[in-house]
Design an enzyme around this catalytic site. Structure first.
Site, PDB file in Angstrom:
ATOM      1  N   ASP A  24       0.872  -1.192   0.000  1.00  0.00           N
ATOM      2  CA  ASP A  24       0.000   0.000   0.000  1.00  0.00           C
ATOM      3  C   ASP A  24       0.905   1.238   0.000  1.00  0.00           C
ATOM      4  OD1 ASP A  24      -2.349   1.584   0.198  1.00  0.00           O
ATOM      5  OD2 ASP A  24      -2.186   1.662   2.376  1.00  0.00           O
ATOM      6  N   SER A  25       0.283   2.402  -0.078  1.00  0.00           N
ATOM      7  CA  SER A  25       1.046   3.645   0.009  1.00  0.00           C
ATOM      8  C   SER A  25       1.561   3.874   1.432  1.00  0.00           C
ATOM      9  CB  SER A  25       0.151   4.825  -0.387  1.00  0.00           C
ATOM     10  OG  SER A  25      -0.979   4.862   0.477  1.00  0.00           O
ATOM     11  N   TYR A  56      -1.269   8.404  -2.037  1.00  0.00           N
ATOM     12  CA  TYR A  56      -1.561   8.188  -3.455  1.00  0.00           C
ATOM     13  C   TYR A  56      -2.799   8.977  -3.911  1.00  0.00           C
ATOM     14  CZ  TYR A  56       1.638   4.179  -4.129  1.00  0.00           C
ATOM     15  OH  TYR A  56       2.740   3.376  -4.277  1.00  0.00           O
ATOM     16  N   GLY A  57      -3.695   9.230  -2.946  1.00  0.00           N
ATOM     17  CA  GLY A  57      -5.022   9.757  -3.297  1.00  0.00           C
ATOM     18  C   GLY A  57      -5.017  11.090  -4.011  1.00  0.00           C
ATOM     19  N   CYS A  88      -4.593  -1.595  -1.961  1.00  0.00           N
ATOM     20  CA  CYS A  88      -4.823  -0.167  -2.141  1.00  0.00           C
ATOM     21  C   CYS A  88      -5.798   0.034  -3.288  1.00  0.00           C
ATOM     22  CB  CYS A  88      -3.489   0.518  -2.452  1.00  0.00           C
ATOM     23  SG  CYS A  88      -3.666   2.266  -2.858  1.00  0.00           S
ATOM     24  N   CYS A 202     -11.197   2.639   0.668  1.00  0.00           N
ATOM     25  CA  CYS A 202      -9.776   2.946   0.855  1.00  0.00           C
ATOM     26  C   CYS A 202      -9.351   2.073   2.025  1.00  0.00           C
ATOM     27  CB  CYS A 202      -9.575   4.422   1.190  1.00  0.00           C
ATOM     28  SG  CYS A 202      -7.900   4.795   1.768  1.00  0.00           S
ATOM     29  N   THR A 203      -8.245   1.357   1.871  1.00  0.00           N
ATOM     30  CA  THR A 203      -7.876   0.382   2.902  1.00  0.00           C
ATOM     31  C   THR A 203      -7.471   1.051   4.219  1.00  0.00           C
ATOM     32  OG1 THR A 203      -5.669   0.302   1.892  1.00  0.00           O
ATOM     33  CG2 THR A 203      -7.238  -1.450   1.303  1.00  0.00           C
TER      34      THR A 203
HETATM   35  N1  DGL Z   1      -4.904   2.973   1.179  1.00  0.00           N
HETATM   36  C1  DGL Z   1      -5.079   3.524  -0.106  1.00  0.00           C
HETATM   37  C2  DGL Z   1      -6.367   3.101  -0.775  1.00  0.00           C
HETATM   38  O1  DGL Z   1      -6.883   2.050  -0.496  1.00  0.00           O
HETATM   39  C3  DGL Z   1      -4.572   4.869  -0.488  1.00  0.00           C
HETATM   40  C4  DGL Z   1      -4.440   5.966   0.483  1.00  0.00           C
HETATM   41  C5  DGL Z   1      -3.606   7.089  -0.090  1.00  0.00           C
HETATM   42  O2  DGL Z   1      -2.391   6.912  -0.171  1.00  0.00           O
HETATM   43  O3  DGL Z   1      -4.165   8.115  -0.499  1.00  0.00           O
HETATM   44  O4  DGL Z   1      -6.872   3.779  -1.628  1.00  0.00           O
END
Ligand code: DGL
Length: 283
Positions: A24-25, A56-57, A88, A202-203
């Site tokens: 994940d990020s 990442y978002g 993610c 989002c995880t």
């Molecule tokens: N945990 C991530 C997801 O499921 C991303 C969160 C992020 O880095 O913005 O989308």
């Protein structure tokens, strides 16, 4: 090999060996890693966080498309897993195929739990809480038209909630009003008063499900895809054959893509989930 019977009566294998890398990020993938580890305690699970590119978002599609196959390939070279899990939504809904093409092992992706949410909603109005990236994806729009065409889906993206989830997981002080602010837009639009189910797409968000529930204007059911991803990972792992050279590798490593000393908070939370040996990868 034993098996797990799910609520839908599907039999899921419980492999006893093999190595999975959960990616994940940041800390969000821990909510998937814990589901895998709870179901298959004797397999090896490593965790990877792209701390150098978090979050990442709010990144552009082009930047993520460029980065994801590169970091995935580097991580697989170093961690040597049998299965790579993109835990993610933001990454999976954009670049699952690109990551698959870059790796020579199976890749399990993360899909927002829109189908089960649509199936179980009584009011026919559901919310989808994700990062802005996941909200704008064609992949998400396609899931809605395929599995939720007969319900109303209210979408809302929040990067603040990702940051809040990380701070909360680390036990740092937080403003409870942040949880209301992150999900209130779902309840405030037309038909928002009918929402009975919210997809945590989002995880990171299952880390703060209790806080979201406490901040909601009325009771709703939250659904995430952690259990489903874990089951799919174990199905895929059970079909793999393993080379013995994996056996001597250490277990429960944490891979990060920036200096671990700049990531004390993440390192601390990951250690709590059992990932204690920290390795920095260059991307
Ligand atoms: N945990 C991530 C997801 O499921 C991303 C969160 C992020 O880095 O913005 O989308």
């Amino acid at each position: 090999m034993t098996t797990e019977r799910t609520l839908s009566s599907k039999i899921v294998p419980v492999p006893e060996k093999g190595r999975v890398l959960v990616f994940d990020s940041g800390m969000g993938g821990l909510t998937v890693a814990r589901e895998i580890m709870a179901r298959a305690p004797s397999i090896s699970v490593d965790y990877a966080a792209d701390t150098g590119f978090f979050p990442y978002g709010d990144k552009s599609d082009a930047a993520l498309r460029d980065r994801l196959p590169r970091i995935a390939a580097e991580l697989v070279k170093q961690a040597r897993p049998d299965v790579f899990v993109i835990a993610c939504n933001t990454a999976s809904t954009l670049a699952l195929e690109e990551v698959r093409a870059a790796l020579d092992i199976p890749v399990v992706g993360t899909v927002p739990a829109i189908k089960p949410a649509a199936e179980q909603s009584k009011s026919g109005v559901i919310g989808l809480l994700a990062t802005p990236g996941t909200i704008r994806r064609a992949y998400t729009a396609n899931l809605i038209s395929e599995f939720a065409s007969d319900v109303t889906v209210i979408l809302h993206g929040s990067v603040e909630l990702v940051r809040l989830a990380e701070a909360h997981a680390a036990g740092e002080p937080y403003d409870p009003a942040g949880f209301a602010a992150a999900q209130d837009p779902i309840f405030e639009v037309e038909q928002g008063g009918l929402v009975d189910t919210i997809v945590l797409a989002c995880t990171h968000f299952p880390l703060v499900q209790a806080e979201l529930a406490a901040a909601a204007p009325r009771p709703v059911t939250y659904i995430d895809s952690g259990g489903a991803i874990a089951r799919q990972t174990l199905r895929v792992l059970a079909r793999q054959s393993f080379s013995d050279d994996h056996a001597e590798l250490p277990d429960h490593r944490l891979f990060v893509s920036s200096d671990p000393s700049d990531n004390a908070r993440l390192v601390k939370v990951c250690a709590r989930f059992g990932f204690e040996t920290v390795v920095q990868v260059a991307v």
